[in-house]
Structures are given as C-alpha cells and as structure tokens.
Design a protein around this motif. Sequence first.
Motif, short mmCIF file in Angstrom:
data_model
loop_
_atom_site.label_atom_id
_atom_site.label_comp_id
_atom_site.label_asym_id
_atom_site.label_seq_id
_atom_site.Cartn_x
_atom_site.Cartn_y
_atom_site.Cartn_z
N VAL A 35 0.77 -1.25 -0.25
CA VAL A 35 0.05 0.10 0.04
C VAL A 35 0.75 1.08 -0.12
N ILE A 36 1.95 1.19 0.74
CA ILE A 36 2.93 2.25 0.58
C ILE A 36 3.36 2.75 -0.53
N MET A 37 3.70 1.61 -1.58
CA MET A 37 4.17 1.60 -2.76
C MET A 37 3.10 2.20 -3.71
N GLN A 38 1.83 1.89 -3.32
CA GLN A 38 0.77 2.14 -4.41
C GLN A 38 0.41 3.65 -3.95
N VAL A 39 0.35 3.94 -2.69
CA VAL A 39 -0.07 5.45 -2.76
C VAL A 39 0.91 6.53 -3.07
N ILE A 40 1.88 6.00 -3.15
CA ILE A 40 3.17 6.83 -3.60
C ILE A 40 2.85 7.12 -4.99
N ASN A 41 2.44 5.86 -5.86
CA ASN A 41 2.33 6.00 -7.12
C ASN A 41 0.88 6.63 -7.33
N ASN A 42 -0.15 6.41 -6.67
CA ASN A 42 -1.39 6.84 -7.06
C ASN A 42 -1.83 8.30 -6.50
N TYR A 43 -1.36 8.64 -5.38
CA TYR A 43 -1.76 9.99 -4.69
C TYR A 43 -0.54 10.76 -4.61
N GLY A 44 0.53 10.66 -5.07
CA GLY A 44 1.66 11.51 -5.07
C GLY A 44 2.29 11.84 -3.57
N VAL A 45 2.03 10.83 -2.94
CA VAL A 45 2.37 11.02 -1.61
C VAL A 45 4.04 10.75 -1.15
N ASP A 46 4.68 11.60 -0.57
CA ASP A 46 6.05 11.55 -0.57
C ASP A 46 6.58 10.00 0.45
N LYS A 47 7.83 9.59 0.43
CA LYS A 47 8.23 8.26 1.20
C LYS A 47 7.93 8.74 2.70
N SER A 48 8.25 9.71 3.25
CA SER A 48 8.35 9.89 4.58
C SER A 48 6.95 9.88 5.05
N SER A 49 6.06 10.47 4.30
CA SER A 49 4.62 10.49 4.59
C SER A 49 4.02 9.17 4.51
N ALA A 50 4.27 8.46 3.44
CA ALA A 50 3.72 7.23 3.27
C ALA A 50 4.01 6.13 4.22
N SER A 51 5.29 6.49 4.95
CA SER A 51 5.90 5.52 5.92
C SER A 51 5.01 5.70 7.01
N LEU A 52 4.11 6.60 7.36
CA LEU A 52 3.17 6.65 8.44
C LEU A 52 2.08 5.90 8.48
N LEU A 53 2.03 5.17 7.28
CA LEU A 53 0.86 4.08 7.31
C LEU A 53 1.44 2.98 8.46
N VAL A 378 12.25 4.81 10.42
CA VAL A 378 13.64 5.09 10.47
C VAL A 378 14.06 4.45 8.87
N THR A 379 13.58 3.27 8.72
CA THR A 379 14.05 2.83 7.07
C THR A 379 13.36 3.71 6.15
N GLY A 380 12.36 4.15 6.19
CA GLY A 380 11.71 5.05 5.21
C GLY A 380 12.32 6.67 5.15
N TYR A 381 12.54 6.90 6.35
CA TYR A 381 13.40 8.21 6.40
C TYR A 381 14.74 8.46 5.62
N VAL A 382 15.52 7.16 5.94
CA VAL A 382 16.72 6.99 5.39
C VAL A 382 16.75 6.67 3.83
N PHE A 383 15.66 5.91 3.47
CA PHE A 383 15.50 5.50 2.42
C PHE A 383 15.08 6.69 1.37
N GLY A 384 14.29 7.60 1.91
CA GLY A 384 14.10 8.76 1.14
C GLY A 384 14.88 9.98 1.03
N ARG A 385 15.86 9.94 2.28
CA ARG A 385 16.87 11.13 2.15
C ARG A 385 18.16 10.71 1.61
N PHE A 386 18.36 9.39 1.66
CA PHE A 386 19.80 8.63 1.19
C PHE A 386 19.50 7.74 0.03
#
Length: 427
Positions: A35-53, A378-386
């Motif tokens: 769902v994180i991957m799909q909301v990024i693709n469908n709704y334009g949500v950034d990775k840090s916000s998507a990780s809130l799920l 933490v993984t989502g933050y590092v994934f998005g920033r690095f």
Amino acid sequence: MTNPGSQASGKRRILLALFLIYFMFAILLNSVGTVIMQVINNYGVDKSSASLLEGFKDLPIAIVSFLLASSMPRIGYKRAMLVALGIVAVATLAMPLLPGFATAKLLFLCVGVSFALVKVSVYSTVGLVADDRKQHAGYMNLLEGFFMVGVLSAYWIFGAFIDSASPASTSWLNVYWLLSAMCALTFLLVLSTRFDESGAAPVASQGPVQDFFEMLRLFLRPLVCVFVLTAFLYVLVEQSVGTWLPTFNNEILKLPAAMSVQVTSIYAFCLAVGRLSAGVIMRRLNWFPVMIACVLGMGATILMALPLSHGIAHDPNVGWSSAPLAAFVFPLIGLFMAPIYPGINSVMLSSLPRHQHAPMTGLLVIFSALGGTTGSMVTGYVFGRFDGQLAFYLTLVPIGLMLVGLTVFRRQVERSGAGLAPQAAGA
C-alpha cells in the motif's frame, strides 16, 4: 462425561479458527508495504509521509494492548475476536468506496486496533488448548508459520490486482472486496465455534485496575524486560525489511510494480518455511545456539546481498529469468529470521501460569508494535533522504543488539528456574 473424540474435534475447530484469523490479519497487516508503494504511485505521497501508514497500524496496536490486554480474560477471547473481525470487515469496504490516502490511514488504524484484540486473544487461547509445554510450542510454531503463509499469499493476491502498465491505476483497490468477504466468512466460523475460556478466569478478588497493574509489574521482572526488548529489536528488523522490500525492488532493483510485490513473496515464503520447520529443528537442538546462528545468518545475508544491488540499469523487458540476483538473495534473510520470534515467545509464555498469558502477550504486542513502527519509519526516512542500500545496511545495528539481548535472555531464563524453556521453545 465428555467424549474424548468430541473434545479433540472441538480443539481442532478452535485451532482452525485461530489459524484462519491469523491468516486473515497476516494479509492485512503485511499489505502495508504494498500500500505504501501504491499510495506513492497513485496519490503522489512522498516516502516519509507514506511511512506513516506503519505508525497508523502499529501505534493503535500498542495503545489498545496497553489499555485492554490485562482485562482480556474478563472481556472474553471469543468476543474480542468477533469485534476485531467485524471492524476490519467494514474498514476494508471503505478502501474501494472512498479511495484516498486518508482512507488508507483509517484502514490501518482499524487493522491495528483489531489486531491488538486478536493477538492477545489468540495467543492466550493457545495456552488454553495446549496440554503441555511441548504442545504449546508446537502450536505456536504452526500459528506463526500459518501467519507467514498469509503474508506470502498477500503479495500474490495484491500483485494480481496491480496494473504494472499503468502505475496510476486504482484497480488494485478491488482486492478489498475479496478481503472483506474473507473477514465475514472467518467471523461466521468463530461465531459458530465453542470456546472454553474457564482456564483463563482472572483472580476473583482482583478487578480491572489490579489486573492492569499486575501487567505493569510483570515488566519489572528482569526476564520479562529482556524478553520484550529482544522482541522489539526482532520486529524492528522484520518490519523494516518486509515493509520496504517492495519499494526497494521497484526503485533500486528496477523491477515492475507488480513483480516488485510478487518477488517479495520469496521473503514471506522463507519465513513460512522457517517457522513451520522450526519445531522440528529445535526438538533436536537447544534453542539458544539456534537463535544465535539465526541472528548471525541474518547479518551475513545482508552483507552478501546488498553489494549485488548497486549499479542496476532499468530494463523494460525484465522478468523472473532476467531479474537481478539481489532480488532472490536478499529475501533469504527470512529463513534465518523465522525461528526467533516463536522461539523466544514460547520460552517466555510457557514459563508463566495461564492467567498471565494475556498480560504477558499484551506487553509483547506493545513492544512489537513499537518496534515495527520504529523500523519502518527509520528505514523510510533513510530510504527517502539517502538510498535503499544504506537503509537496509542500518539494520545491522539492531541485529548486533539482538545478539546481546539473546545472551542476557538466556541467563535470565536460567536464573528464573524456567528449566523447561529449551523444550518449550522448539518442541
């Protein structure tokens, strides 16, 4: 006089209900990465916000477990399971009817609240139907193995509804019609199954407040404290990998969206095989060296697989036969993860009287939920920033701490006099 055949049939029906409930929630809980991957693709949500799920899923688990676990014997395990299944049956219907990131947050909040009720109830019910410690550990391994079969199924069920040719398509939301129907059928099975919960009856002189403080006092025991912290570290690593592996496959290994989800099923398959076979392995071996070997294997897999993920070019025709080697090597970490969680859980639970299984499971659920949220965010933050490689390399830190935690846990088990713990862990 009760017919032994009738008793055995009743126990099998209860176990079937428990396994199906766990299977259902395995699909819902572990769909968060997809769902994180799909909301990024469908709704334009950034990775840090998507990780809130992950937080919307795990924090309600922790909060509800903290507030209600100690009172679960009074509420009733069967009643709690029915409430949980009813909540998720309705919540899954909202996804296709009201598509959006807010609905996804609401879904996982409902899944989190419901799973808190389910996990405490299911774990405690296992203690009621098991005749001895060996049988308890066998049921625990089967239960957790069946959970991973649900996780494995989730990747293929969701993958079948994803349109890789159109990343913005919302056709994947149709999967929730199927999931809602599955919840409803499981609800009917539980409703028609008789549960004997007399063995979990709370102490008559105590009330809910006293039950709550008894749960908190459990945490003050060194054995329990070390156990829940070790479980926290384990779930942190498991959820970091499970949640972000589809996105890692998609963005780092350049696999199509549907294939990214389906390849992740290798990870779930490894966890399922490992947990279903864990009882056989540890019936012959002491639990502690098996746990240590598994943790070392986890670290070795990361160090072997991640260097293979660098410098991969996009290939529009990539398929199973041409996918990068890292896509098949990294998920093997699941084989080493598999025995750890049911193993340490059974060591802990089988050393306690049955009426303490619910509060102990409550503590376990709280720290597992916090570990899952911490790992994913933490993984989502590092994934998005690095980048994804660094995000997964960082899991070596909690893996190293798990070695320390397991060593201290064994010492506390020996000091507490839980002499049957090695048998309970793997029999």
